[in-house]
Enzyme design. Structure first.
Site, PDB file in Angstrom:
ATOM      1  N   GLY A   1       0.933  -0.841   0.270  1.00  0.00           N
ATOM      2  CA  GLY A   1      -0.116  -0.627  -0.120  1.00  0.00           C
ATOM      3  C   GLY A   1       1.318   1.174   0.204  1.00  0.00           C
ATOM      4  O   GLY A   1       2.008   1.386  -1.212  1.00  0.00           O
ATOM      5  N   GLU A   2       0.594   2.391   0.898  1.00  0.00           N
ATOM      6  CA  GLU A   2       1.607   3.749   0.973  1.00  0.00           C
ATOM      7  C   GLU A   2       2.291   3.724   2.550  1.00  0.00           C
ATOM      8  O   GLU A   2       1.054   3.638   3.600  1.00  0.00           O
ATOM      9  CB  GLU A   2       0.590   4.516   0.646  1.00  0.00           C
ATOM     10  N   SER A   3       3.280   3.277   2.332  1.00  0.00           N
ATOM     11  CA  SER A   3       3.637   3.270   4.121  1.00  0.00           C
ATOM     12  C   SER A   3       3.272   4.565   4.707  1.00  0.00           C
ATOM     13  O   SER A   3       3.383   4.056   6.190  1.00  0.00           O
ATOM     14  CB  SER A   3       5.632   2.590   4.008  1.00  0.00           C
TER      15      SER A   3
ATOM     16  N   CYS B   1       6.011  -4.763   0.429  1.00  0.00           N
ATOM     17  CA  CYS B   1       6.511  -4.212  -0.239  1.00  0.00           C
ATOM     18  C   CYS B   1       5.785  -2.837   1.107  1.00  0.00           C
ATOM     19  O   CYS B   1       7.052  -3.326   1.835  1.00  0.00           O
ATOM     20  CB  CYS B   1       5.166  -3.905  -1.325  1.00  0.00           C
TER      21      CYS B   1
ATOM     22  N   ARG C   1      12.923   3.303   0.069  1.00  0.00           N
ATOM     23  CA  ARG C   1      11.259   3.071  -0.385  1.00  0.00           C
ATOM     24  C   ARG C   1      11.573   3.478  -1.814  1.00  0.00           C
ATOM     25  O   ARG C   1      12.735   4.727  -2.250  1.00  0.00           O
ATOM     26  CB  ARG C   1      10.527   4.604   0.295  1.00  0.00           C
TER      27      ARG C   1
ATOM     28  N   ILE D   1       5.939  -3.225  -7.179  1.00  0.00           N
ATOM     29  CA  ILE D   1       5.395  -1.926  -7.842  1.00  0.00           C
ATOM     30  C   ILE D   1       5.510  -0.710  -7.290  1.00  0.00           C
ATOM     31  O   ILE D   1       5.618  -0.881  -5.353  1.00  0.00           O
ATOM     32  CB  ILE D   1       3.921  -2.060  -7.076  1.00  0.00           C
ATOM     33  N   ARG D   2       6.555  -0.287  -7.400  1.00  0.00           N
ATOM     34  CA  ARG D   2       7.105   0.982  -6.813  1.00  0.00           C
ATOM     35  C   ARG D   2       8.058   0.488  -6.078  1.00  0.00           C
ATOM     36  O   ARG D   2       7.060   1.279  -3.824  1.00  0.00           O
ATOM     37  CB  ARG D   2       5.969   1.958  -6.026  1.00  0.00           C
TER      38      ARG D   2
ATOM     39  N   HIS E   1       4.890  -7.996  -4.312  1.00  0.00           N
ATOM     40  CA  HIS E   1       3.198  -8.848  -4.585  1.00  0.00           C
ATOM     41  C   HIS E   1       2.427  -9.585  -4.183  1.00  0.00           C
ATOM     42  O   HIS E   1       1.875 -10.436  -5.411  1.00  0.00           O
ATOM     43  CB  HIS E   1       1.677  -7.829  -4.851  1.00  0.00           C
TER      44      HIS E   1
ATOM     45  N   GLU F   1       0.648 -11.929  -2.989  1.00  0.00           N
ATOM     46  CA  GLU F   1      -0.978 -11.959  -3.115  1.00  0.00           C
ATOM     47  C   GLU F   1      -1.536 -11.836  -4.028  1.00  0.00           C
ATOM     48  O   GLU F   1      -2.698 -11.554  -4.108  1.00  0.00           O
ATOM     49  CB  GLU F   1      -0.866 -10.500  -2.505  1.00  0.00           C
TER      50      GLU F   1
HETATM   51  N1  GLN Z   1       5.994   2.707  -2.907  1.00  0.00           N
HETATM   52  C1  GLN Z   1       5.219   2.928  -1.899  1.00  0.00           C
HETATM   53  C2  GLN Z   1       5.535   3.103   0.104  1.00  0.00           C
HETATM   54  O1  GLN Z   1       6.585   3.741  -0.449  1.00  0.00           O
HETATM   55  C3  GLN Z   1       5.338   1.115  -1.292  1.00  0.00           C
HETATM   56  C4  GLN Z   1       4.760   0.687  -2.606  1.00  0.00           C
HETATM   57  C5  GLN Z   1       3.964  -0.652  -1.912  1.00  0.00           C
HETATM   58  O2  GLN Z   1       3.329  -1.852  -1.289  1.00  0.00           O
HETATM   59  N2  GLN Z   1       3.406  -0.858  -3.672  1.00  0.00           N
HETATM   60  O3  GLN Z   1       5.081   3.099   0.640  1.00  0.00           O
END
Ligand code: GLN
Length: 200
Positions: free
Chosen positions: A59-61, A91, A111, A139-140, A175, A177
Site C-alpha cells: 500500500g502506502e507506508s 512491499c 523506499r 510496484i514502486r 506482491h 498476493e
Molecule cells: N512505494 C510504497 C511506499 O513507499 C510501497 C508500494 C507498495 O506497497 N506497492 O509505501
C-alpha cells in the site's frame, strides 16, 4: 501439488490477521483463505487477540504509519512479535516492519528503490522455494538497503535484497498476493503452524 500439509491434515485451524488500515489487504485475505487459514482484518489493537500470525500488506507506508499511530497499534504489534507470533510484510509492509518504522526486523528499507518512474515490473525471483523461481510483481517497490547479522537474505534482484527472514519475521518487496503463485503465503503459513506447535 504442495508438499505442505493442509490444515485439515494437521488438524490445526489457524487464524491469521491482515492489517487492514490501508492497502491491498483483501487480496491477502483471498490467498490465505484459499490456503485454508481463517482470516481476521486488524484495525485496532483488540483485533490482534488470539491470532496466530499477521500479514502487513502493500500500500502506502506513510498513510499506513499514520493509521498505526492513530489507532495506537505500534506497541501492540511489537508485543505480538515478542510473543513469537509470525509476521509477514509485503512491499509497504516490509517498510512498516523496518528499523525506521515499527522496528520489528533488523533491516533498513529504501523506499521506491527501483526509481520513482519505474512504477511496476515483473521479474523471476529465486527464493529457494520448491518449484523454482517466483514470477514476482514489483510496484514502486522498496529494497533492503541494510540488514543486521541475524537477517537471512532469501532473494535478490540485481544484487539488491528483496526478500528476507529474521526468526519469525518474513518480508518481501514484491506482491505475492497478486497473481496465482501461492508459495510465499504457504511458506508463511507453515511458519505460523510451526510457531503454534512450538508454543503448545
Ligand atoms: N512505494 C510504497 C511506499 O513507499 C510501497 C508500494 C507498495 O506497497 N506497492 O509505501
Amino acid at each position: 501439488m504442495s508438499a505442505l500439509p493442509s490444515p485439515a491434515a494437521t488438524g490445526e485451524q489457524i487464524t491469521v490477521g491482515v492489517l487492514a488500515l490501508q492497502g491491498d489487504f483483501e487480496a491477502h485475505r483471498a490467498v490465505l483463505e484459499g490456503l485454508g487459514a481463517a482470516v481476521r482484518e486488524v484495525r485496532v489493537p483488540a483485533d490482534l487477540d488470539s491470532l496466530d500470525g499477521l500479514v502487513i500488506p502493500g500500500g502506502e507506508s506513510t498513510t499506513m504509519t499514520l493509521g498505526v499511530e492513530r489507532e495506537k497499534l505500534g506497541e501492540p504489534l511489537r508485543e505480538f512479535h515478542r510473543a513469537g507470533k509470525p509476521i509477514f510484510g509485503t512491499c509497504a509492509g516490509l517498510i512498516m516492519l523496518d528499523r525506521e518504522h515499527l522496528g520489528i526486523i533488523d533491516i533498513r528499507a529504501e523506499r521506491n528503490a527501483f526509481g520513482r518512474q519505474v512504477r511496476s515490473f515483473e521479474t523471476d525471483v529465486e527464493m529457494g522455494l520448491p518449484g523454482g523461481p517466483i514470477e514476482a510483481l514489483f510496484i514502486r517497490a522498496p529494497w533492503i538497503a541494510e540488514y543486521g547479522p541475524s537477517v537471512e537474505v532469501l532473494a535478490q534482484v540485481d544484487g539488491n535484497p528483496v526478500a528476507a527472514r529474521e526468526g519469525t519475521v518474513l518480508v518481501v518487496a514484491f506482491h505475492p498476493e497478486l497473481g496465482d503463485d501461492q508459495r510465499v503465503h504457504a511458506l508463511f503459513l507453515q511458519a505460523v503452524r510451526d510457531a503454534r506447535l512450538a508454543a503448545a
